[in-house]
Design an enzyme around this catalytic site. Structure first.
Site, PDB file in Angstrom:
ATOM      1  N   ASN A  11       0.928  -1.184  -0.028  1.00  0.00           N
ATOM      2  CA  ASN A  11      -0.124   0.045   0.025  1.00  0.00           C
ATOM      3  C   ASN A  11       0.845   1.242   0.099  1.00  0.00           C
ATOM      4  O   ASN A  11       1.584   1.570   1.254  1.00  0.00           O
ATOM      5  CB  ASN A  11      -0.998  -0.144   1.370  1.00  0.00           C
ATOM      6  CG  ASN A  11      -1.847   1.051   1.216  1.00  0.00           C
ATOM      7  OD1 ASN A  11      -1.384   2.252   1.057  1.00  0.00           O
ATOM      8  ND2 ASN A  11      -3.091   0.787   1.875  1.00  0.00           N
ATOM      9  N   GLY A  13       0.180   4.340  -0.155  1.00  0.00           N
ATOM     10  CA  GLY A  13      -0.252   5.354   0.891  1.00  0.00           C
ATOM     11  C   GLY A  13       0.416   5.236   2.341  1.00  0.00           C
ATOM     12  O   GLY A  13       0.793   6.174   3.041  1.00  0.00           O
ATOM     13  N   ASP A  76      -0.884  -3.191  10.292  1.00  0.00           N
ATOM     14  CA  ASP A  76      -1.913  -3.642   9.976  1.00  0.00           C
ATOM     15  C   ASP A  76      -3.049  -2.758  10.429  1.00  0.00           C
ATOM     16  O   ASP A  76      -2.974  -2.524  11.596  1.00  0.00           O
ATOM     17  CB  ASP A  76      -2.320  -5.296  10.380  1.00  0.00           C
ATOM     18  CG  ASP A  76      -3.283  -5.658   9.476  1.00  0.00           C
ATOM     19  OD1 ASP A  76      -3.114  -5.870   8.104  1.00  0.00           O
ATOM     20  OD2 ASP A  76      -4.356  -6.161   9.834  1.00  0.00           O
ATOM     21  N   HIS A 206      -3.597   7.278  13.399  1.00  0.00           N
ATOM     22  CA  HIS A 206      -3.387   6.033  14.101  1.00  0.00           C
ATOM     23  C   HIS A 206      -1.969   5.382  13.741  1.00  0.00           C
ATOM     24  O   HIS A 206      -1.332   4.730  14.578  1.00  0.00           O
ATOM     25  CB  HIS A 206      -4.564   4.904  13.606  1.00  0.00           C
ATOM     26  CG  HIS A 206      -4.884   4.955  12.026  1.00  0.00           C
ATOM     27  ND1 HIS A 206      -5.204   6.116  11.333  1.00  0.00           N
ATOM     28  CD2 HIS A 206      -4.618   3.940  11.236  1.00  0.00           C
ATOM     29  CE1 HIS A 206      -5.439   5.875  10.146  1.00  0.00           C
ATOM     30  NE2 HIS A 206      -4.989   4.578   9.770  1.00  0.00           N
TER      31      HIS A 206
HETATM   32  P1  ITT Z   1      -0.907  -3.940   3.465  1.00  0.00           P
HETATM   33  O1  ITT Z   1       0.123  -4.322   1.920  1.00  0.00           O
HETATM   34  O2  ITT Z   1       0.187  -3.175   4.209  1.00  0.00           O
HETATM   35  O3  ITT Z   1      -1.363  -5.228   3.888  1.00  0.00           O
HETATM   36  P2  ITT Z   1      -3.462  -2.943   3.060  1.00  0.00           P
HETATM   37  O4  ITT Z   1      -3.800  -2.002   2.234  1.00  0.00           O
HETATM   38  O5  ITT Z   1      -4.059  -4.292   2.987  1.00  0.00           O
HETATM   39  O6  ITT Z   1      -1.881  -2.959   3.002  1.00  0.00           O
HETATM   40  P3  ITT Z   1      -4.278  -2.846   5.868  1.00  0.00           P
HETATM   41  O7  ITT Z   1      -4.538  -4.159   5.800  1.00  0.00           O
HETATM   42  O8  ITT Z   1      -3.583  -2.252   7.009  1.00  0.00           O
HETATM   43  O9  ITT Z   1      -3.776  -2.476   4.443  1.00  0.00           O
HETATM   44  O10 ITT Z   1      -5.657  -2.009   5.959  1.00  0.00           O
HETATM   45  C1  ITT Z   1      -6.959  -2.578   5.497  1.00  0.00           C
HETATM   46  C2  ITT Z   1      -7.414  -1.462   4.711  1.00  0.00           C
HETATM   47  O11 ITT Z   1      -8.061  -0.501   5.862  1.00  0.00           O
HETATM   48  C3  ITT Z   1      -6.954  -0.647   3.550  1.00  0.00           C
HETATM   49  O12 ITT Z   1      -6.955  -1.352   2.477  1.00  0.00           O
HETATM   50  C4  ITT Z   1      -7.761   0.611   3.671  1.00  0.00           C
HETATM   51  O13 ITT Z   1      -8.869   0.590   2.779  1.00  0.00           O
HETATM   52  C5  ITT Z   1      -8.097   0.704   4.885  1.00  0.00           C
HETATM   53  N1  ITT Z   1      -7.122   1.477   5.806  1.00  0.00           N
HETATM   54  C6  ITT Z   1      -6.033   1.310   6.656  1.00  0.00           C
HETATM   55  N2  ITT Z   1      -5.434   2.442   7.044  1.00  0.00           N
HETATM   56  C7  ITT Z   1      -6.119   3.408   6.437  1.00  0.00           C
HETATM   57  C8  ITT Z   1      -5.820   5.036   6.682  1.00  0.00           C
HETATM   58  O14 ITT Z   1      -4.761   5.467   7.314  1.00  0.00           O
HETATM   59  N3  ITT Z   1      -6.715   5.667   6.013  1.00  0.00           N
HETATM   60  C9  ITT Z   1      -7.695   5.187   5.080  1.00  0.00           C
HETATM   61  N4  ITT Z   1      -7.965   3.878   4.991  1.00  0.00           N
HETATM   62  C10 ITT Z   1      -7.117   2.891   5.636  1.00  0.00           C
END
Ligand code: ITT
Length: 221
Positions: A11, A13, A76, A206
């Site tokens: 990710n 972002g 996560d 967070h």
């Molecule tokens: P990884 O490859 O690091 O696992 P991911 O996109 O799967 O990346 P997470 O499992 O940590 O990320 O987060 C799950 C979802 O929650 C992510 O795809 C976003 O849609 C949402 N999310 C997490 N953190 C966020 C943030 O800071 N702002 C907006 N949405 C967020």
């Protein structure tokens, strides 16, 4: 030379936000790239279980340039909506890629009133993050929460995921969150994370709170 923190994430972002914060602490951050098919994300009830599983998987995919003092970071996160008993929580990725931001707004349509403060209370939600750092064979865990509420329309431009619908509560001078409707020293002035830039988001985030909590546990901190 300070150690490199290898962040296992797909990710961009998340990578950008963590890099801004950790570079201020003097660390270099690099993305640890692993083929999606080779990674397994357990559908667990807790963010910490997911983070620990990712660290163990990352250890099998260390790059050649990995230095003796380098560290591995995983994180996560999820959005927990009070009126939905914490849903989507650990299912955030799935919910975002299926019903998306508009779907979440629709789920909360019945929770809107004329009064913005009571709407914000009815639509209360929080982002939670668990960060795990592998450092010299040990795993250190940090947690962070960002309380706020779900807006009733999309405000986008920046960010990712649920950023366009999440409005954080204001913070006091010590960066503690204030109740809905209270103005604080740190405020997005009613804007969602999607409508501000990542430097501004990091004051509330967070993710940054989890990283601060985690790095404060390092012996050298
Ligand atoms: P990884 O490859 O690091 O696992 P991911 O996109 O799967 O990346 P997470 O499992 O940590 O990320 O987060 C799950 C979802 O929650 C992510 O795809 C976003 O849609 C949402 N999310 C997490 N953190 C966020 C943030 O800071 N702002 C907006 N949405 C967020």
């Amino acid at each position: 030379m300070s150690p490199t923190v290898w962040f296992l994430t797909g990710n961009e972002g998340k990578l950008a936000e963590a890099s801004i914060h950790l570079s201020n602490l003097g660390y270099r951050v690099k993305q640890l790239m692993v083929d999606e098919e080779e990674l397994y994300e357990p559908q667990a009830e807790s963010l910490e279980v997911v983070a620990r599983s990712k660290i163990n998987q990352a250890l099998n995919h260390l790059p050649e340039q990995f230095g003796n003092n380098d560290m591995i970071l995983v994180e996560d996160a999820g959005l927990f909506i009070k009126a939905l008993d914490g849903f989507p929580g650990v299912y955030s990725s799935f919910v975002h890629s299926t019903i998306g931001n508009l779907g979440v707004i629709r789920l909360l349509n019945h929770l809107s009133t004329e009064d913005p403060v009571s709407s914000a209370n009815l639509r209360a939600a929080e982002f939670r993050a668990v960060a795990a750092l592998w450092c010299n064979g040990e795993i250190i865990i940090g947690e962070g929460i960002c309380p706020g509420h779900i807006g009733d329309e999309l405000m986008e431009g920046n960010g990712f995921g649920f950023d366009p619908i999440f409005i954080p509560y204001d913070l006091d001078e010590h960066k503690n969150p204030l109740p809905a409707g209270t103005y604080g020293d740190y405020s997005t002035h009613g804007k969602t994370f999607g409508a501000i830039d990542s430097v501004a988001k990091n004051k509330f985030s967070h993710r940054v709170r989890a990283l601060e909590n985690l790095f404060s546990q390092l012996p050298s901190a």
